[in-house]
Design a protein around this motif. Structure first.
Motif, mmCIF file in Angstrom:
data_model
loop_
_atom_site.group_PDB
_atom_site.id
_atom_site.type_symbol
_atom_site.label_atom_id
_atom_site.label_comp_id
_atom_site.label_asym_id
_atom_site.label_seq_id
_atom_site.Cartn_x
_atom_site.Cartn_y
_atom_site.Cartn_z
ATOM 1 N N THR A 88 7.740 2.836 -13.291
ATOM 2 C CA THR A 88 8.317 2.770 -12.010
ATOM 3 C C THR A 88 8.206 1.345 -11.755
ATOM 4 O O THR A 88 7.143 0.710 -11.618
ATOM 5 N N GLU A 89 9.286 0.683 -11.568
ATOM 6 C CA GLU A 89 9.302 -0.996 -11.382
ATOM 7 C C GLU A 89 8.835 -1.411 -10.037
ATOM 8 O O GLU A 89 8.340 -2.366 -9.870
ATOM 9 N N LYS A 90 9.369 -0.483 -8.960
ATOM 10 C CA LYS A 90 8.880 -1.308 -7.571
ATOM 11 C C LYS A 90 8.499 0.112 -6.976
ATOM 12 O O LYS A 90 9.166 1.004 -6.956
ATOM 13 N N ILE A 91 7.757 -0.235 -6.077
ATOM 14 C CA ILE A 91 7.078 0.909 -5.392
ATOM 15 C C ILE A 91 6.797 0.296 -3.782
ATOM 16 O O ILE A 91 6.313 -0.881 -3.711
ATOM 17 N N THR A 92 7.377 1.028 -2.720
ATOM 18 C CA THR A 92 7.008 0.699 -1.361
ATOM 19 C C THR A 92 5.726 1.422 -0.993
ATOM 20 O O THR A 92 5.838 2.730 -0.999
ATOM 21 N N VAL A 93 4.727 0.809 -0.706
ATOM 22 C CA VAL A 93 3.515 1.553 -0.405
ATOM 23 C C VAL A 93 3.355 1.704 1.142
ATOM 24 O O VAL A 93 3.263 0.991 1.679
ATOM 25 N N PRO A 94 2.979 3.188 1.604
ATOM 26 C CA PRO A 94 2.639 3.187 2.937
ATOM 27 C C PRO A 94 1.425 2.727 3.213
ATOM 28 O O PRO A 94 0.451 2.877 2.580
ATOM 29 N N GLU A 95 1.394 2.378 4.531
ATOM 30 C CA GLU A 95 0.128 1.455 5.063
ATOM 31 C C GLU A 95 -1.032 2.220 4.925
ATOM 32 O O GLU A 95 -1.920 1.579 4.219
ATOM 33 N N ALA A 96 -1.125 3.558 4.749
ATOM 34 C CA ALA A 96 -2.190 4.252 4.616
ATOM 35 C C ALA A 96 -2.821 4.316 3.111
ATOM 36 O O ALA A 96 -4.051 4.497 2.884
ATOM 37 N N LEU A 97 -2.078 4.039 2.207
ATOM 38 C CA LEU A 97 -2.273 3.971 0.900
ATOM 39 C C LEU A 97 -2.553 2.417 0.159
ATOM 40 O O LEU A 97 -2.716 2.408 -0.900
ATOM 41 N N GLU A 98 -2.488 1.521 1.064
ATOM 42 C CA GLU A 98 -2.315 0.130 0.708
ATOM 43 C C GLU A 98 -3.593 -0.334 -0.132
ATOM 44 O O GLU A 98 -3.471 -1.117 -1.196
ATOM 45 N N GLU A 99 -4.863 0.191 0.466
ATOM 46 C CA GLU A 99 -6.198 -0.209 -0.068
ATOM 47 C C GLU A 99 -6.298 0.417 -1.488
ATOM 48 O O GLU A 99 -6.868 -0.326 -2.634
#
Ligand code: SF4
Length: 64
Positions: free
Chosen positions: A34-45
């Motif tokens: 997967t080249e690009k992922i937009t991470v939801p705020e809750a999973l950023e850490e």
């Protein structure tokens, strides 16, 4: 947060997915494709920890 992965350099350690399975998924051969992922705020850490776990350092974190 966005994540960019230099998938052509992935060697299949699977560390990223071991640390953050909700963020990183591997193909049947254990490679991150997967080249690009937009991470939801809750999973950023967790995503950042997974990125740091990659021994090849090919997971790049881009803060918003
Ligand atoms: S830890 Fe890095 S090299 Fe290993 S599967 Fe994940 S992206 Fe690929």
């Amino acid at each position: 947060m966005k994540i960019k992965i230099e998938v052509e350099r992935c060697v299949g350690h699977a560390r990223c997915a071991a640390v953050a399975p909700e963020v990183f998924s591997l193909d049947d051969n254990g490679f991150n494709t997967t080249e690009k992922i937009t991470v939801p705020e809750a999973l950023e850490e967790k995503a950042a920890r997974g990125a740091r776990a990659c021994p090849e350092m090919i997971i790049l974190v881009e803060e918003d």
